[in-house]
Design a protein around this motif. Structure first.
Motif, PDB file in Angstrom:
ATOM      1  N   LEU A 182      46.702  43.578  51.401  1.00  0.00           N
ATOM      2  CA  LEU A 182      46.713  42.180  51.672  1.00  0.00           C
ATOM      3  C   LEU A 182      48.393  41.694  51.375  1.00  0.00           C
ATOM      4  N   ILE A 183      49.174  42.340  50.328  1.00  0.00           N
ATOM      5  CA  ILE A 183      50.049  41.727  49.594  1.00  0.00           C
ATOM      6  C   ILE A 183      51.059  42.774  50.265  1.00  0.00           C
ATOM      7  N   THR A 184      50.588  44.337  50.141  1.00  0.00           N
ATOM      8  CA  THR A 184      51.812  44.801  50.868  1.00  0.00           C
ATOM      9  C   THR A 184      51.817  44.978  51.898  1.00  0.00           C
ATOM     10  N   SER A 185      50.500  44.689  53.173  1.00  0.00           N
ATOM     11  CA  SER A 185      51.147  44.647  55.040  1.00  0.00           C
ATOM     12  C   SER A 185      51.621  43.037  54.956  1.00  0.00           C
ATOM     13  N   PHE A 186      51.389  41.793  54.082  1.00  0.00           N
ATOM     14  CA  PHE A 186      52.079  40.805  54.200  1.00  0.00           C
ATOM     15  C   PHE A 186      53.732  41.602  53.945  1.00  0.00           C
ATOM     16  N   HIS A 187      54.455  41.768  52.508  1.00  0.00           N
ATOM     17  CA  HIS A 187      55.297  42.060  52.214  1.00  0.00           C
ATOM     18  C   HIS A 187      56.176  43.283  53.562  1.00  0.00           C
ATOM     19  N   ASN A 188      55.277  43.802  54.166  1.00  0.00           N
ATOM     20  CA  ASN A 188      55.857  44.974  55.173  1.00  0.00           C
ATOM     21  C   ASN A 188      56.324  44.099  56.931  1.00  0.00           C
ATOM     22  N   LEU A 189      55.887  43.015  56.686  1.00  0.00           N
ATOM     23  CA  LEU A 189      56.395  41.859  57.312  1.00  0.00           C
ATOM     24  C   LEU A 189      57.267  40.641  57.777  1.00  0.00           C
ATOM     25  N   PHE A 190      57.335  40.580  56.476  1.00  0.00           N
ATOM     26  CA  PHE A 190      58.547  39.574  55.960  1.00  0.00           C
ATOM     27  C   PHE A 190      59.655  40.885  54.580  1.00  0.00           C
ATOM     28  N   PRO A 191      60.083  41.596  54.635  1.00  0.00           N
ATOM     29  CA  PRO A 191      60.634  42.256  53.408  1.00  0.00           C
ATOM     30  C   PRO A 191      60.944  41.628  52.910  1.00  0.00           C
ATOM     31  N   GLY A 192      62.524  40.807  53.631  1.00  0.00           N
ATOM     32  CA  GLY A 192      62.839  39.856  53.191  1.00  0.00           C
ATOM     33  C   GLY A 192      62.364  38.967  51.608  1.00  0.00           C
ATOM     34  N   LEU A 193      61.605  38.610  51.882  1.00  0.00           N
ATOM     35  CA  LEU A 193      60.385  37.241  50.749  1.00  0.00           C
ATOM     36  C   LEU A 193      60.304  38.151  49.662  1.00  0.00           C
ATOM     37  N   TYR A 194      60.820  37.258  48.974  1.00  0.00           N
ATOM     38  CA  TYR A 194      61.020  38.574  47.245  1.00  0.00           C
ATOM     39  C   TYR A 194      59.218  37.513  47.125  1.00  0.00           C
ATOM     40  N   LEU A 195      57.987  38.204  46.735  1.00  0.00           N
ATOM     41  CA  LEU A 195      56.892  37.809  45.700  1.00  0.00           C
ATOM     42  C   LEU A 195      56.681  37.777  44.870  1.00  0.00           C
ATOM     43  N   ASP A 196      56.143  36.698  44.170  1.00  0.00           N
ATOM     44  CA  ASP A 196      56.100  36.704  41.950  1.00  0.00           C
ATOM     45  C   ASP A 196      54.544  36.171  42.569  1.00  0.00           C
ATOM     46  N   ILE A 197      54.308  37.108  41.521  1.00  0.00           N
ATOM     47  CA  ILE A 197      52.526  36.359  42.188  1.00  0.00           C
ATOM     48  C   ILE A 197      52.101  36.902  40.223  1.00  0.00           C
ATOM     49  N   ALA A 198      51.596  35.381  40.003  1.00  0.00           N
ATOM     50  CA  ALA A 198      51.203  35.483  38.620  1.00  0.00           C
ATOM     51  C   ALA A 198      49.011  35.481  38.332  1.00  0.00           C
ATOM     52  N   LEU A 199      48.788  35.973  37.668  1.00  0.00           N
ATOM     53  CA  LEU A 199      47.752  36.221  37.716  1.00  0.00           C
ATOM     54  C   LEU A 199      46.926  35.013  36.378  1.00  0.00           C
ATOM     55  N   ASN A 200      45.803  35.150  36.725  1.00  0.00           N
ATOM     56  CA  ASN A 200      45.205  33.862  35.779  1.00  0.00           C
ATOM     57  C   ASN A 200      43.715  33.081  36.289  1.00  0.00           C
ATOM     58  N   GLY A 201      43.283  32.102  35.908  1.00  0.00           N
ATOM     59  CA  GLY A 201      42.392  31.818  35.577  1.00  0.00           C
ATOM     60  C   GLY A 201      42.891  30.656  36.770  1.00  0.00           C
ATOM     61  N   SER A 202      40.875  30.508  37.395  1.00  0.00           N
ATOM     62  CA  SER A 202      41.258  29.401  38.850  1.00  0.00           C
ATOM     63  C   SER A 202      41.395  28.355  38.044  1.00  0.00           C
ATOM     64  N   TYR A 203      40.887  27.980  36.857  1.00  0.00           N
ATOM     65  CA  TYR A 203      40.689  26.244  36.566  1.00  0.00           C
ATOM     66  C   TYR A 203      42.997  25.886  36.001  1.00  0.00           C
ATOM     67  N   HIS A 204      42.855  27.288  35.384  1.00  0.00           N
ATOM     68  CA  HIS A 204      44.858  27.617  35.287  1.00  0.00           C
ATOM     69  C   HIS A 204      45.663  27.417  36.819  1.00  0.00           C
ATOM     70  N   LEU A 205      44.978  28.109  37.816  1.00  0.00           N
ATOM     71  CA  LEU A 205      45.885  28.466  38.943  1.00  0.00           C
ATOM     72  C   LEU A 205      46.109  26.958  39.144  1.00  0.00           C
TER      73      LEU A 205
END
Length: 300
Positions: free
Chosen positions: A109-132
């Protein structure tokens, strides 16, 4: 009062340390300290209590930091809105995610979205649902893919359902349990369990499933990292619940899968703060994810 002073305040509050904050934003520590002192003098109140080791916000500082985050978020929003005029060729999208999202194909999903909008920088933070959910409120992330947590007050967040995960049991292949294909959870009251961390909403789901089966599980280890938990299961430390998709993708012969007579389901959703409008990047990501997940569900 200047914008960079607000940025300095937020970074110091985040790191509770002048040196670490200065390194994060690439400024001299002396300059950062001077600017915060200057702002405190302008406001006529101390924003931080300094010790030789730590820096802690004062009660007034905590309130000011809350305003500073909102102001910086609005500035960022105005910048990103202007990017609509250049077709999303620039900008940053901050995405929060739980660690198990196999059911919606998170990586592709992330890869295909980036291919559509390659100019966007994607910053991904992994965490638990409460923290998110809290990170969403404080504008540390723009959106989150999570299991909707049970919160006292989440009226400011909107959740878009994306799909469900089926959870199954994993045990080491040498365990007597490994011979079973399906098991009733009530049969496992004497087993040792490896659970996710309490800040992950799935922790409560597992706990409730065990209690509904008539027992409180013996939890010998908790981890926020699902791969670590699975490694501990394969080494015989205990049994654990995992998404079926994750286990099917696992190639280890040391782990056996056991389905539950009464399956545990986890709902996955996209979370956004309720707003009258979103930045072009957030709106594009929302629309793309919803359309993709809808098509996936229809094709199952």
């Amino acid at each position: 009062m200047e914008i960079h002073q607000l940025q300095y305040i937020v970074e110091v509050a985040k790191h509770r340390h002048f040196t670490h904050a200065a390194e994060e934003i690439c400024v001299a520590q002396s300059s950062l300290s001077q600017q915060i002192t200057k702002l405190e003098e302008e406001l006529g109140i101390k924003l931080f209590e300094r010790t030789t080791r730590f820096v802690n916000p004062t009660p007034a500082g905590l309130e000011f930091i809350s305003y500073a985050k909102k102001i910086l978020a609005e500035i960022e929003l105005s910048k990103q809105c202007m990017q609509a005029h250049v077709g999303l060729t620039k900008g940053t999208l901050h995405i929060g995610a739980i660690t198990t999202l196999e059911n919606i194909g998170f990586v592709s999903l992330i890869t295909s979205f980036h291919n559509l909008f390659p100019g966007l920088y994607l910053d991904i933070a992994l965490n638990g649902s409460y923290h998110l959910a809290e990170m969403l409120r404080t504008s540390e992330i723009d959106t989150a893919l999570l299991t909707p947590p049970e919160l006292d007050d989440d009226a400011d967040i909107v959740y878009y359902p994306l799909g469900d995960d089926e959870f199954v049991l994993a045990t080491t292949s040498s365990s007597p349990l490994a011979t079973k294909k399906v098991v009733d959870l009530s049969e496992l009251s004497k087993e040792n369990f490896i659970f996710p961390s309490p800040d992950q909403s799935i922790h409560k789901i597992y706990l409730k499933a065990c209690r509904d089966a008539g027992f409180t599980p013996t939890i010998v280890c908790q981890s926020s990292h699902s791969e670590t938990s699975l490694a501990l299961v394969s080494d015989g430390m205990g049994i654990g619940f995992f998404p079926l998709g994750m286990l099917l993708a696992n190639t280890s012969t040391k782990v056996s899968i056991i389905r539950l007579a009464k399956p545990i389901k986890k709902h996955v959703a996209m979370a956004l703060l309720k707003r009258s409008h979103y930045t072009p990047a957030v709106a594009a990501f929302r629309d793309y994810v919803l359309k993709r997940c809808q098509n996936t569900q229809q094709n199952k």
